[in-house]
Design an enzyme around this catalytic site. Structure first.
Site, mmCIF file in Angstrom:
data_model
loop_
_atom_site.group_PDB
_atom_site.id
_atom_site.type_symbol
_atom_site.label_atom_id
_atom_site.label_comp_id
_atom_site.label_asym_id
_atom_site.label_seq_id
_atom_site.Cartn_x
_atom_site.Cartn_y
_atom_site.Cartn_z
ATOM 1 N N GLU A 12 47.074 34.787 29.224
ATOM 2 C CA GLU A 12 46.985 34.504 30.650
ATOM 3 C C GLU A 12 48.231 33.802 31.187
ATOM 4 O O GLU A 12 48.855 32.988 30.509
ATOM 5 C CB GLU A 12 45.755 33.627 30.943
ATOM 6 C CG GLU A 12 44.484 34.057 30.231
ATOM 7 C CD GLU A 12 44.010 35.448 30.585
ATOM 8 O OE1 GLU A 12 44.607 36.097 31.468
ATOM 9 O OE2 GLU A 12 43.049 35.920 29.966
ATOM 10 N N GLU B 132 34.492 41.574 35.201
ATOM 11 C CA GLU B 132 34.900 40.882 33.983
ATOM 12 C C GLU B 132 34.704 39.387 34.189
ATOM 13 O O GLU B 132 35.282 38.796 35.108
ATOM 14 C CB GLU B 132 36.362 41.181 33.642
ATOM 15 C CG GLU B 132 36.583 42.592 33.122
ATOM 16 C CD GLU B 132 38.008 42.830 32.645
ATOM 17 O OE1 GLU B 132 38.836 41.902 32.760
ATOM 18 O OE2 GLU B 132 38.287 43.944 32.168
#
Length: 280
Positions: A55, A44
């Site tokens: 995140e 990824e």
């Protein structure tokens, strides 16, 4: 055509994540290639966005370093073309960058997806794109034979889960715990429950959020996961090397070692499971 199904064909897939351009373009190339040497089955690639809402601090800081180093969508595509790896590549980013890339022609995602297919990407993870609004991107991915991965949280169920699973392809990203990304010292008990809810769908289930060690990988795959996704534990290695002024070669070696630990842990977990009827 997406190569992602091949990554799950013969056992668990190890799927590492790095933010592209962290801490700089040239080092980032070396780091991604080191992950493949360490056993990555899919990688990824994070396309940095200024508001990475899914995140935690580790990846947020990586995104800042990459953006300060000049990473843009155009440079990202150049990066993918330059990579010397032979594993499927998935772009993980936010919908704003995909939507703004093309002209206002009624299907803005198409231009981004077309370019992604041209440079060799195999699919996308877009954390802030609801399944209810994913139609244009899903159509573009279908046109260019790329996969669209969705994240399923521990709280996702009922009609919403069904809507996501109708759209997903490649693999489903099973969020191991509530919250944002980040390496943890333990494995969440929510993982088994999340995997159980997905039993009826015939798509690979890859677990992420919090995996840090080979032991974590082993336990998760032994519990039924088809793959593991690891980001923060790897980004921490990049950050530490950058802060200490270590050479690119030294950091790449550490990433390769950690990747091998995680990949081998996943393989041990798979060996503990009863044979799958389709793999006998």
């Amino acid at each position: 055509m997406s190569r992602i199904p091949e990554a799950f064909a013969d056992g668990p897939a190890f799927i590492p994540y790095l933010a592209v351009g962290d801490p700089d373009y040239e080092s980032s190339i070396e780091y991604v290639e080191a992950l493949e040497r360490g056993g990555a089955d899919v990688v990824e690639l994070g396309l940095p966005f200024s508001e990475p809402v899914a995140e935690g601090p580790t990846i947020q800081n990586a995104v800042v370093r990459a953006l300060e180093g000049g990473m843009t969508p155009t440079r990202f595509f150049e990066f993918v073309e330059e990579l010397d790896v032979d594993v499927p590549l998935v772009c993980m980013t936010y919908y704003n960058l995909i939507y703004r890339y093309g002209d206002d022609d009624g299907n803005r995602p198409r231009a981004f997806v077309e370019k992604a297919a041209e440079v060799g990407l195999d699919g996308f993870v877009v954390p802030d794109l609801p399944a209810e609004e994913a139609g244009p991107l899903r159509e573009a991915c279908d046109e260019f034979d790329l996969d669209l991965v969705f994240i399923v949280a521990p709280t996702t169920e009922g009609e919403r889960l069904e809507r996501i699973m109708e759209q997903v392809s490649g693999y489903v990203y099973v969020q191991a715990r509530l919250g944002v990304t980040g390496a943890r010292s333990d494995v969440s008990t929510q993982t088994d429950e999340s995997l159980a809810r997905l039993d009826e769908w015939d798509v690979p289930k890859a677990v992420g959020f919090g995996i840090k060690t080979g032991e974590h990988a082993e336990r998760i795959v032994a519990g039924g996961a088809d793959g593991i996704i690891v980001g923060s534990a790897l980004v921490d290695i990049v950050a530490e090397g950058h802060e200490n002024g270590d050479s690119t070669e030294t950091v790449a070696s550490r990433l390769e070692t950690k990747a091998r630990e995680l990949s081998e842990g996943a393989s041990r977990g798979f060996a503990q499971r009863p044979p799958h009827p389709e793999r006998t």
